[in-house]
Design an enzyme around this catalytic site. Sequence first.
Site, PDB file in Angstrom:
ATOM      1  N   CYS A   4      31.429   1.962 -28.999  1.00 27.81           N
ATOM      2  CA  CYS A   4      30.728   1.857 -27.712  1.00 27.81           C
ATOM      3  C   CYS A   4      31.611   2.341 -26.568  1.00 27.81           C
ATOM      4  O   CYS A   4      31.319   2.088 -25.410  1.00 27.81           O
ATOM      5  CB  CYS A   4      30.283   0.421 -27.456  1.00 27.81           C
ATOM      6  SG  CYS A   4      31.624  -0.787 -27.423  1.00 27.81           S
ATOM      7  N   HIS A  29       0.818  -1.207   0.000  1.00 28.84           N
ATOM      8  CA  HIS A  29       0.000   0.000   0.000  1.00 28.84           C
ATOM      9  C   HIS A  29       0.854   1.260   0.000  1.00 28.84           C
ATOM     10  O   HIS A  29       0.532   2.241  -0.697  1.00 28.84           O
ATOM     11  CB  HIS A  29      -0.947   0.002   1.200  1.00 28.84           C
ATOM     12  CG  HIS A  29      -1.948   1.107   1.143  1.00 28.84           C
ATOM     13  ND1 HIS A  29      -1.709   2.334   1.694  1.00 28.84           N
ATOM     14  CD2 HIS A  29      -3.174   1.180   0.558  1.00 28.84           C
ATOM     15  CE1 HIS A  29      -2.751   3.118   1.471  1.00 28.84           C
ATOM     16  NE2 HIS A  29      -3.656   2.429   0.791  1.00 28.84           N
ATOM     17  N   ARG A  44      27.105  -5.152 -21.088  1.00 31.81           N
ATOM     18  CA  ARG A  44      28.260  -5.879 -20.580  1.00 31.81           C
ATOM     19  C   ARG A  44      27.804  -7.077 -19.750  1.00 31.81           C
ATOM     20  O   ARG A  44      27.178  -6.918 -18.707  1.00 31.81           O
ATOM     21  CB  ARG A  44      29.128  -4.960 -19.721  1.00 31.81           C
ATOM     22  CG  ARG A  44      29.707  -3.762 -20.443  1.00 31.81           C
ATOM     23  CD  ARG A  44      30.456  -2.888 -19.447  1.00 31.81           C
ATOM     24  NE  ARG A  44      31.120  -1.766 -20.075  1.00 31.81           N
ATOM     25  CZ  ARG A  44      30.589  -0.555 -20.220  1.00 31.81           C
ATOM     26  NH1 ARG A  44      29.345  -0.334 -19.787  1.00 31.81           N
ATOM     27  NH2 ARG A  44      31.264   0.422 -20.780  1.00 31.81           N
ATOM     28  N   GLU A  73      39.569  -3.092 -30.236  1.00 30.87           N
ATOM     29  CA  GLU A  73      40.129  -2.325 -29.121  1.00 30.87           C
ATOM     30  C   GLU A  73      41.632  -2.515 -28.946  1.00 30.87           C
ATOM     31  O   GLU A  73      42.208  -2.026 -27.977  1.00 30.87           O
ATOM     32  CB  GLU A  73      39.399  -2.701 -27.824  1.00 30.87           C
ATOM     33  CG  GLU A  73      39.371  -4.195 -27.544  1.00 30.87           C
ATOM     34  CD  GLU A  73      38.418  -4.568 -26.421  1.00 30.87           C
ATOM     35  OE1 GLU A  73      38.157  -3.725 -25.548  1.00 30.87           O
ATOM     36  OE2 GLU A  73      37.928  -5.712 -26.412  1.00 30.87           O
ATOM     37  N   ARG A 100      27.963  -7.990 -24.987  1.00 32.33           N
ATOM     38  CA  ARG A 100      29.383  -8.352 -24.972  1.00 32.33           C
ATOM     39  C   ARG A 100      29.607  -9.485 -23.988  1.00 32.33           C
ATOM     40  O   ARG A 100      29.194  -9.409 -22.828  1.00 32.33           O
ATOM     41  CB  ARG A 100      30.248  -7.148 -24.581  1.00 32.33           C
ATOM     42  CG  ARG A 100      31.737  -7.406 -24.769  1.00 32.33           C
ATOM     43  CD  ARG A 100      32.558  -6.186 -24.408  1.00 32.33           C
ATOM     44  NE  ARG A 100      32.602  -5.973 -22.964  1.00 32.33           N
ATOM     45  CZ  ARG A 100      33.187  -4.918 -22.400  1.00 32.33           C
ATOM     46  NH1 ARG A 100      33.739  -3.975 -23.154  1.00 32.33           N
ATOM     47  NH2 ARG A 100      33.201  -4.790 -21.087  1.00 32.33           N
ATOM     48  N   GLY A 139      36.170  -0.065 -29.128  1.00 37.05           N
ATOM     49  CA  GLY A 139      36.329   0.224 -27.707  1.00 37.05           C
ATOM     50  C   GLY A 139      37.419   1.258 -27.550  1.00 37.05           C
ATOM     51  O   GLY A 139      38.611   0.920 -27.537  1.00 37.05           O
ATOM     52  N   SER A 140      37.041   2.508 -27.449  1.00 36.39           N
ATOM     53  CA  SER A 140      38.027   3.585 -27.533  1.00 36.39           C
ATOM     54  C   SER A 140      38.947   3.649 -26.322  1.00 36.39           C
ATOM     55  O   SER A 140      40.099   4.105 -26.428  1.00 36.39           O
ATOM     56  CB  SER A 140      37.324   4.932 -27.732  1.00 36.39           C
ATOM     57  OG  SER A 140      36.413   5.195 -26.685  1.00 36.39           O
ATOM     58  N   ASN A 141      38.485   3.201 -25.149  1.00 41.43           N
ATOM     59  CA  ASN A 141      39.348   3.271 -23.964  1.00 41.43           C
ATOM     60  C   ASN A 141      40.565   2.361 -24.106  1.00 41.43           C
ATOM     61  O   ASN A 141      41.711   2.790 -23.955  1.00 41.43           O
ATOM     62  CB  ASN A 141      38.545   2.878 -22.710  1.00 41.43           C
ATOM     63  CG  ASN A 141      37.692   4.008 -22.192  1.00 41.43           C
ATOM     64  OD1 ASN A 141      37.809   5.140 -22.644  1.00 41.43           O
ATOM     65  ND2 ASN A 141      36.832   3.697 -21.248  1.00 41.43           N
ATOM     66  N   ASP A 142      40.309   1.058 -24.371  1.00 39.13           N
ATOM     67  CA  ASP A 142      41.442   0.139 -24.508  1.00 39.13           C
ATOM     68  C   ASP A 142      42.286   0.485 -25.730  1.00 39.13           C
ATOM     69  O   ASP A 142      43.514   0.372 -25.697  1.00 39.13           O
ATOM     70  CB  ASP A 142      40.940  -1.304 -24.602  1.00 39.13           C
ATOM     71  CG  ASP A 142      40.710  -1.928 -23.230  1.00 39.13           C
ATOM     72  OD1 ASP A 142      41.112  -1.303 -22.226  1.00 39.13           O
ATOM     73  OD2 ASP A 142      40.121  -3.016 -23.153  1.00 39.13           O
TER      74      ASP A 142
END
Length: 797
Positions: free
Chosen positions: A750, A420, A510, A679, A577, A700-703
């Site tokens: 991504c 409720h 992920r 990546e 992924r 995967g731009s970071n790696d």
Amino acid sequence: MTNILWFHEVGMADVGQVGGKNASLGEMVSNLSDAGVSVPGGFATTADAYRKFLAADGLYDRIRAAVEALDVTDVAELARVGANVREWIEQQPFPVALESDIRAAYASIVASDAAPEWVSWAVRSSATAEDLPDASFAGQQETFLNISGIDNILTAIRSVFASLYNDRAIAYRVHHGFEHHDVALSAGIQRMVRSDVGSSGVLFTVDTESGFDRAVFITSSYGLGEAVVQGAVNPDEFYVHKPALRAGRPAILKRSVGEKAVKMVYASGRYVGGSTVFTDVPVADRARFSITDAEVEELGRQALIIEDHYGRPMDIEWGKDGVDGRLYILQARPETVVSRTDGNVTRRFVLEERGTAITIGRAIGQKIGAGPVRVMTSLAQMDAFRPGDVLVADMTDPDWEPIMKLASAIVTNRGGRTCHAAIIARELGIPAVVGTGDASSILHNGQEVTVSCAEGDNGFVYEGILSFDEVVTELDRMPESPTKIMLNVGTPDQAFAFSKLPNKGVGLARLEFVINRQIGIHPRALLDHDTLPADLHAEIADRTAAYPSPREYFVKRVAEGVSMIAAAFAPEPVIVRLSDFKSNEYANLIGGELYEPHEENPMIGYRGASRYISEDFRACFDMECEALRFVRDEMGLTNVQIMVPFVRTVGEAHAVSELLVENGLRRGENGLKVIMMCELPSNAVLADEFLEYFDGFSIGSNDMTQLTLGLDRDSGLVAATFDERDPAVLKMLSLAIEACRRAGKYIGICGQGPSDHPDLADWLVAQGVESMSLNPDTVVDTWLQLAAVQQAASVEV
């Protein structure tokens, strides 16, 4: 004038005579029984009978004079006047004809049901202004359960009539503009469903938090359903996918085991007002689901029939009879909160700073509120409550509605998302955190807190007043974007809400986030459960008790996480992924230290494709594949695509492709696409060779940045030089993009870069990237920025 109508004689056109609840029961008995909806039969007293009852001896004139002179904001006076009016009604004798008709109807139903005199009955309230599409009278009038014998039924009916003048009902009518004399009450009499030895709960044909309308949300607990509605238990919860139900496929998107510490059952004696008690649920039963998967799906099917008949989202109460094993629908009414929201506008509340979380529970409302705490243990403390206070209680009672509407937020120890307190909080548009377990003991009066329900399923009570913002997006005014904008979605419990944002699907889901959040146990530990040390064996046994085996726990929980995201965004693609835990991250899972090596630099160690094809991890990878295959092939969510991370060599690409085929995941079959994370510099340099095994790349731009520039993105010493826009990184991205375009294959990104750097997003569009997958909080801004650049370019031309 008719005093009694049978359920099979009435439908929704008869709300004026038997009220919303009884009219809906009659509608289902009359029209949906043959379609498979099970509703216990019965009869109802009419509004005419109620009005005649009140007209006797000038009773209604006394009532009207008392309530029309009342200031409902004076909670003490409201309580005094309400109590007096209810006492007058409960002491009023029935007209002779009405009592005679009730006795005759009762005798008829007992005879037709072949029921002995001692069988118990439910006497339910049904107001003529109740359960309307533009009003919610949830829990305002009383229902009496486990009533035996005609004399006790007559007493219960009189108490039902009196409950039209509960404090909360009086206040609600005033606040929503209903005249007291325009509302009448009907009492419905049905044979009790023996859910005291079975289970029961509430379901909605729309998600109560996000408004997502392609899933049925079901709660369930042991015993009588009043415990769920009152918020006395934290129930099991299930989401069921409507398209899968209609297609006859496995349809359960999510299962959550509730605490279910107590259940409401019949008391040994049968008498009005004291016919139920709470008993403890055995520990072993608490760890299990209170209904089976087959029963969850059967409830979902009945819910769809009801929703289709009424043509709108519905709020339904149900019970499982523990004697005959059947499922019954006990009530059905229109859902009145999320179904009325503007579908062209999304509103997201965002915390702008973080504080210390004092307690955590289930989030209700997806909003944020703040204010001083007011801990309430009884209605006697109502006078101390001030507008803007945060109401904290063990659980809220329907009688507390007059102060609930003054609160900036509500926090309770007990209750689930259909209790409720949750229903009223949604109706009032304020956040609530329910089922914390400890709020009333660790929070204190005057303490300033922020209540956040904007972070997924979990609701948080933070120390202090934190700043927050409300982000409003008008979807029908979004300009065209020059590229597909997709979302990065890490948590399944936010998928329904995120799907409301403008998007072309999910570019990155992920799997390690799903495993970490929904499982929390190393997959090898689940496979090796029988040989684990005793303490670890017991801990995992407790966590997986609701599932047939630890292995099945992993497979089903992964499937649940993936299917929640896939269902939320269908038919748009959802790129999942495969798990990309590093060894130090796997070691942090329960049992992980038994299996994971110590690596000096896990970032470039035992991860990605090399882990999948190793003998040590092969059986774990097989479970991931089984879960994905189930979601695609059995549940029918073929919008799920697969992405393989961290593929170092072309040889690994070949090996992991074969491994996927061995697990029933072959490219092209049933529309399956397999994407590779691009990546590593090797992926860009040998892009053509890698693309032989995949349907495209997702950058995967970071790696890619850290491996191209040879720096650790987590190191504070070199963090200043981490920039995806470095010419060397852009060269690698160009190689990958050009190769995909030459091959006519998918190319997206991504990584974090486009979310952080609008100029990088512009560059990627110019290079021909097919899609960008962004964090949800940057989607609208990036979308608008890209559209503005495109518009400016077209003007220059």
